[in-house]
Design an enzyme around this catalytic site. Structure first.
Site, short mmCIF file in Angstrom:
data_model
loop_
_atom_site.label_atom_id
_atom_site.label_comp_id
_atom_site.label_asym_id
_atom_site.label_seq_id
_atom_site.Cartn_x
_atom_site.Cartn_y
_atom_site.Cartn_z
CG ASN A 167 -5.11 11.58 -5.00
OD1 ASN A 167 -4.55 11.67 -6.08
ND2 ASN A 167 -5.62 10.44 -4.56
CD GLU A 211 -4.57 4.26 -1.21
OE1 GLU A 211 -4.75 4.56 -0.04
OE2 GLU A 211 -5.42 4.43 -2.10
CG ASP A 218 -1.89 1.16 1.23
OD1 ASP A 218 -2.97 1.02 0.67
OD2 ASP A 218 -1.54 2.22 1.78
CG HIS A 275 -8.17 13.19 -7.85
ND1 HIS A 275 -8.18 12.13 -6.96
CD2 HIS A 275 -8.95 14.15 -7.29
CE1 HIS A 275 -8.96 12.42 -5.93
NE2 HIS A 275 -9.43 13.64 -6.11
CG ASP A 335 -5.04 9.27 -12.08
OD1 ASP A 335 -5.38 8.69 -11.02
OD2 ASP A 335 -5.84 9.83 -12.82
#
Length: 558
Positions: free
Chosen positions: A437, A472, A429, A442, A446
């Site tokens: 973010n 994630e 993770d 965002h 990405d």
């Protein structure tokens, strides 16, 4: 009226309505309408294909040019890291220390140069204390001066053996302490004072101050220097929260043109033009000046207005088709210009003319229909494969999605159990991903996910299977790997992600870390994948509790 009369009338009425001539007319009209619709549809498909081809050619050139510019940026960061390492751990050399100590005899001179082993490293050129004191942005710290000069000599060695590219004009380090180092041999014979003054008053130096560049990131500048326009990429050199100076790589416009032409080679027709962030033309792929496409003020404003809304797109300007895309490793944009004449001479124009002739010739309608049907079948086949790929892969990271991973993992676990081979699972993770973010948006998130997935897949073995199982969260299945080997692979993944700077915006980079939990079937002779993933997930949670950015392969002993 008798029943026989009614039947007879209905029979002749049917013969009248289904007369062969009328049937032929109806069929002709139907075929004409059908062929017209198919031809119109084919033109639309070809137009979309033409637009897609232009974007593909542009994207290929952008990626190629980005790779070349990224090489220079990475070299610049490599030189900065080398300078910082030298500041942190100076070279223990008596000869170097003696050479640097000569600054006490030189610092009052208007201009001076200091050489240490000219065959291996570069010469330092400097100015007097009085010059430094008269300039606000400069400061000569006596406690740091000799250490910085020693580090500059070490970096000069790196500059000599690691030239960035043949298109680069020079690499230069300008210090706030009143000296500079340059890879350009022509700098040796120039006036040191005026040369240093031009360096420290250039935008690529002045705009790298702590106030103007709080992120301390790489920046691009376009300026006129010494009777020619140059493009400069620079980065500040800081150590222990002190700004020492600026490292820069300069490209001439001819060098940028060579980079662009190398990237364009074999990537379609049309002209490619490179602009900076001020929308000034820097380079063009066209070798003949008379063939260069020029835009008037209205067209430039129109292009700039459309570009402000998106990072890539297209626009039609009269007989010219223009599409563009921003570069990731350069603060600018690349345009591709394709004229109507070039389009007519290319595949799109030829096919359009052929379709028009086939539409006019009634005898060719069946051929056109057959070609369209064949193309439609081909499109459906490609669509089927595309949908199949999308069903099994994550569209953002382009690795396996949760369903595909689970299906492959269960099959691999069963095979390893039958062959009595080890089997391990990693659950990972990204740490503090929400902060990325929230801070950068965002789109930056990405990019981080895509970059992390690329690092994971490039680190694991060929037989391993990686997938994205959550926002994630990633999972890696390691057939044939025992606990120790799985821990080693997990640690390599953690180190690679932790060590890599990720460009999230034009001039901003960030670092991320990852927490990883590892489980193995050898621990309890249990090959159930879902159970192993649950154990790895619990250990991932323990890694989070222990401070993140770590790998946990055993449960806490309470």
């Amino acid at each position: 009226m008798q029943p026989d009369d009614i039947v007879r009338k209905a029979f002749f009425s049917a013969r009248h309505h289904f007369h062969p001539g009328r049937v032929v007319n109806i069929c002709f009209i139907a075929v004409l309408i059908f062929s017209t619709l198919l031809t119109w549809r084919e033109v639309v498909v070809l137009e979309d294909a033409y637009a897609a081809t232009q974007h593909n050619h542009l994207e290929n050139v952008v990626n190629s040019l980005d790779r070349q510019l990224q090489f220079s940026v990475e070299k610049l960061l490599f030189f900065r890291n080398g300078m910082q390492d030298a500041l942190e751990t100076p070279l223990a050399s008596t000869v170097l220390s003696d050479t640097v100590s000569h600054i006490s005899d030189l610092r009052e001179k208007n201009a001076w140069h200091l050489t240490f082993d000219a065959r291996r490293t570069l010469t330092l050129h400097g100015v007097s204390d009085a010059f430094v004191e008269q300039t606000n942005s400069l400061v000569r710290d006596d406690e740091r001066l000799e250490q910085e000069m020693s580090a500059a000599f070490e970096m000069g060695y790196l500059l000599r053996i690691n030239a960035p590219s043949a298109q680069a004009r020079r690499v230069v380090y300008a210090s706030r302490a009143g000296f500079y180092v340059s890879t350009d041999p022509n700098d040796e014979g120039r006036d040191i004072t005026s040369r240093y003054y031009r360096l420290v008053t250039s935008p690529w130096f002045t705009q790298q101050s702590e106030r103007d560049n709080r992120a301390r990131s790489v920046r691009w500048f376009t300026q006129r220097a010494e009777r020619e326009q140059v493009v400069t990429v620079s980065v500040p050199v800081d150590y222990q929260q002190y700004w020492y100076g600026v490292l820069a790589i300069e490209f001439t416009l001819q060098g940028m043109k060579k980079l662009l032409q190398d990237a364009v080679d074999g990537n379609g027709e049309g002209e490619f033009q490179l602009y900076d962030n001020g929308f000034h033309l820097l380079a063009t792929s066209e070798s003949v000046a008379a063939n260069v496409n020029h835009f008037d003020a209205r067209e430039l404003a129109q292009i700039a207005g459309v570009m402000a809304k998106d990072t890539g797109g297209e626009i039609r300007l009269g007989s010219r088709y223009v599409n563009w895309q921003h570069l990731d490793h350069f603060d600018g944009v690349l345009l591709r210009i394709h004229t109507l004449r070039e389009g007519a001479q290319g595949d799109f124009g030829s096919i359009t003319i052929a379709l028009a002739l086939l539409w006019l010739l009634f005898t060719g309608m069946l051929i056109v229909s057959w070609a369209v049907i064949r193309r439609m079948v081909s499109n459906m086949y490609r669509l089927q494969h595309s949908l199949q790929w999308q069903a099994w892969h994550d569209p953002l990271t382009r690795i396996n999605n949760r369903g595909a991973l689970f299906e492959q993992a269960k099959a691999l676990a069963k095979r390893c159990q039958q062959q009595h081979r080890p089997f391990s699972v990693m659950q990972m993770d990204l740490d503090h991903f929400k902060c990325v973010n929230d801070r950068y948006g965002h789109q930056a998130g990405d990019k981080v996910l895509t970059h992390a997935a690329r690092l994971i897949t490039s680190t694991i073995r060929k037989a391993d299977v990686a997938g994205r199982v959550g926002g994630e969260e990633f999972c890696v299945v390691l057939p044939g790997a025992g606990p120790e080997e799985a821990m080693q692979i997990a640690e390599r993944i953690r180190e690679r992600i932790n060590d890599r700077e990720i460009l999230v915006k034009k001039s901003e980079t960030t670092r991320i870390s990852v927490s990883i939990g590892v489980s193995s079937a050898l621990e309890s002779d249990n090959y159930d994948f879902e159970q192993l993933q649950s154990v790895a997930d619990a250990r991932l949670y323990q890694a989070k509790q222990r401070g993140r950015n770590r790998v946990v392969g055993q449960d806490d002993m309470k």
